[in-house]
Design an enzyme around this catalytic site. Sequence first.
Site, PDB file in Angstrom:
ATOM      1  N   ASN A  48      27.700  42.733  56.850  1.00 15.51           N
ATOM      2  CA  ASN A  48      27.575  41.423  57.548  1.00 15.51           C
ATOM      3  C   ASN A  48      28.277  41.351  59.052  1.00 15.51           C
ATOM      4  O   ASN A  48      27.829  40.410  59.555  1.00 15.51           O
ATOM      5  CB  ASN A  48      28.826  40.405  56.935  1.00 15.51           C
ATOM      6  CG  ASN A  48      27.906  40.359  54.928  1.00 15.51           C
ATOM      7  OD1 ASN A  48      27.634  40.119  54.745  1.00 15.51           O
ATOM      8  ND2 ASN A  48      29.348  39.431  54.764  1.00 15.51           N
ATOM      9  N   HIS A 134      28.088  28.519  48.540  1.00 18.94           N
ATOM     10  CA  HIS A 134      29.004  29.546  48.249  1.00 18.94           C
ATOM     11  C   HIS A 134      30.274  29.130  47.347  1.00 18.94           C
ATOM     12  O   HIS A 134      30.161  28.058  47.126  1.00 18.94           O
ATOM     13  CB  HIS A 134      29.229  29.709  49.511  1.00 18.94           C
ATOM     14  CG  HIS A 134      30.705  30.686  49.268  1.00 18.94           C
ATOM     15  ND1 HIS A 134      31.770  30.946  49.438  1.00 18.94           N
ATOM     16  CD2 HIS A 134      30.241  31.698  49.697  1.00 18.94           C
ATOM     17  CE1 HIS A 134      32.297  32.159  49.487  1.00 18.94           C
ATOM     18  NE2 HIS A 134      30.955  32.788  49.882  1.00 18.94           N
ATOM     19  N   GLU A 177      24.420  24.950  53.113  1.00 20.44           N
ATOM     20  CA  GLU A 177      24.343  26.247  54.222  1.00 20.44           C
ATOM     21  C   GLU A 177      23.319  26.510  54.422  1.00 20.44           C
ATOM     22  O   GLU A 177      21.985  25.920  54.116  1.00 20.44           O
ATOM     23  CB  GLU A 177      24.772  28.080  52.930  1.00 20.44           C
ATOM     24  CG  GLU A 177      25.594  27.985  52.206  1.00 20.44           C
ATOM     25  CD  GLU A 177      25.792  29.233  51.577  1.00 20.44           C
ATOM     26  OE1 GLU A 177      25.559  29.774  52.440  1.00 20.44           O
ATOM     27  OE2 GLU A 177      26.053  28.900  50.163  1.00 20.44           O
ATOM     28  N   SER A 181      23.584  33.202  51.553  1.00 20.10           N
ATOM     29  CA  SER A 181      23.926  34.783  51.456  1.00 20.10           C
ATOM     30  C   SER A 181      23.134  36.026  50.543  1.00 20.10           C
ATOM     31  O   SER A 181      23.355  37.331  51.337  1.00 20.10           O
ATOM     32  CB  SER A 181      25.253  34.434  51.735  1.00 20.10           C
ATOM     33  OG  SER A 181      26.371  34.464  50.540  1.00 20.10           O
ATOM     34  N   ASP A 206      27.401  25.164  56.270  1.00 12.79           N
ATOM     35  CA  ASP A 206      27.870  25.910  56.338  1.00 12.79           C
ATOM     36  C   ASP A 206      27.535  27.190  56.706  1.00 12.79           C
ATOM     37  O   ASP A 206      26.490  27.313  55.914  1.00 12.79           O
ATOM     38  CB  ASP A 206      28.224  26.479  54.761  1.00 12.79           C
ATOM     39  CG  ASP A 206      28.684  27.476  54.920  1.00 12.79           C
ATOM     40  OD1 ASP A 206      29.089  27.888  56.080  1.00 12.79           O
ATOM     41  OD2 ASP A 206      29.698  27.991  53.600  1.00 12.79           O
ATOM     42  N   HIS A 209      25.993  32.434  57.651  1.00  9.87           N
ATOM     43  CA  HIS A 209      25.110  33.426  58.265  1.00  9.87           C
ATOM     44  C   HIS A 209      24.116  32.894  58.959  1.00  9.87           C
ATOM     45  O   HIS A 209      23.577  33.782  59.636  1.00  9.87           O
ATOM     46  CB  HIS A 209      24.779  33.987  56.348  1.00  9.87           C
ATOM     47  CG  HIS A 209      26.192  34.473  55.961  1.00  9.87           C
ATOM     48  ND1 HIS A 209      26.300  35.877  55.799  1.00  9.87           N
ATOM     49  CD2 HIS A 209      26.931  33.095  54.980  1.00  9.87           C
ATOM     50  CE1 HIS A 209      26.811  36.001  54.997  1.00  9.87           C
ATOM     51  NE2 HIS A 209      27.398  34.756  54.053  1.00  9.87           N
ATOM     52  N   LYS A 238      31.126  37.488  59.998  1.00  9.45           N
ATOM     53  CA  LYS A 238      29.587  37.642  60.184  1.00  9.45           C
ATOM     54  C   LYS A 238      29.289  38.702  61.913  1.00  9.45           C
ATOM     55  O   LYS A 238      29.640  39.706  62.070  1.00  9.45           O
ATOM     56  CB  LYS A 238      29.041  37.407  59.594  1.00  9.45           C
ATOM     57  CG  LYS A 238      29.100  37.035  58.401  1.00  9.45           C
ATOM     58  CD  LYS A 238      30.306  36.180  57.859  1.00  9.45           C
ATOM     59  CE  LYS A 238      30.171  35.929  56.439  1.00  9.45           C
ATOM     60  NZ  LYS A 238      31.849  34.900  56.095  1.00  9.45           N
TER      61      LYS A 238
END
Length: 386
Positions: A48, A134, A177, A181, A206, A209, A238
């Site tokens: 990541n 997540h 998110e 991910s 969130d 990523h 990440k």
Amino acid sequence: MHRFNQRIASALADRHEQGLYRTVSCLERGQDMSVQFREHSLLNFSSNDYLGLAQDPALIAAWQDGLSRYGAGSGASPLVTGFHSPHQYLQSQLADWLGFEQALLFSSGFSANQALLFALLQDGDHLLQDKLNHASLIEAGMLSPAAMRRFNHNDSSALSRLISRIPDTSPKLVVTEGVFSMDGDLSPLCDIARVCQQTGSMLAVDDAHGCGVLGESGRGSSDHAGIKPDILVVTFGKAFGLQGAAVLCSNDIAEYMIQFARHFIYSTAMPPAQAHALSKACDMIQRDNWRREKLAALGETLAVNLSPDVEVVDTQTPIKPLMVGSSERAVKFAEKLRQRGLWVSAIRPPTVPANSARLRITLTATHKDTEIRSLAQAINEVWHEE
């Protein structure tokens, strides 16, 4: 045998039988994006570290400088004696860069997400989450006193219908998110923000990523979409190349969390040397646009060199899932790539839904164009062997 031992033995046996048993692989970092595994050097396509900062000499030097200045550990929680000038500077830096009044630091994204939901939600509140959020968010929602509902992935219409069934007087928090991910896809943040505005719901994103990868100067998914959520969570494991997380929010929400977020109150603060290094990473992310440009170019190289029938999902992010279906096939595919000198992790249920096992390919700014071409060739070969 104790009942706990019986339960443990049975659960482990079931995981083996289902082909879902997880193992921890001990790796040694080599040069650039290589890893050493059982005396073999493999190109790593499962990291990541999207911008390639984790091994950047400038970032390593910043952490070493921080250790010389501030020592190894913080020594206490932030509310005792663990909060130091590098923490304060990093919080201000993040808030200014990402456009919020305040930032609070945490030792991991998992703890930041759980601290946020546990602190904010009360009995009578309603929490609405994307189904693919997540595990830290889903678990916190399940354990919170709020009523949680999960809307279909990236479906703002489904979200709107769910909210329409909730009384206007009930507090509502929507969580999604920015980049998912396991699929590498983007949330429709414009549509979700519009629903939240129309229904008086608070929006938390969130962006573990997305921050560093998307948006102007790497500001992330919300900037990319042209919206500003009420709360933004960013993580440092990440694109920042380090470890930890921050919750970006208003002054009032930050003060509320300082009073009531147990993960913040009762956890030892991150080392000040780490905060010092994170400030350097923050500078590098904003300055080094070439890293994001290279990621886009490498993604195009991968796409044009894969056979048309290879089921790699086209995304706007460095995450490129290769969909293979069964867990058994995913494990075999990963092993065949490993035999060709490539490390690509197989992702299986329960991390992803049943029959959607995949190889999670991730690109970084330190990969070379020739390495991407080698990856594509190896995937084509293995794909057509089956």
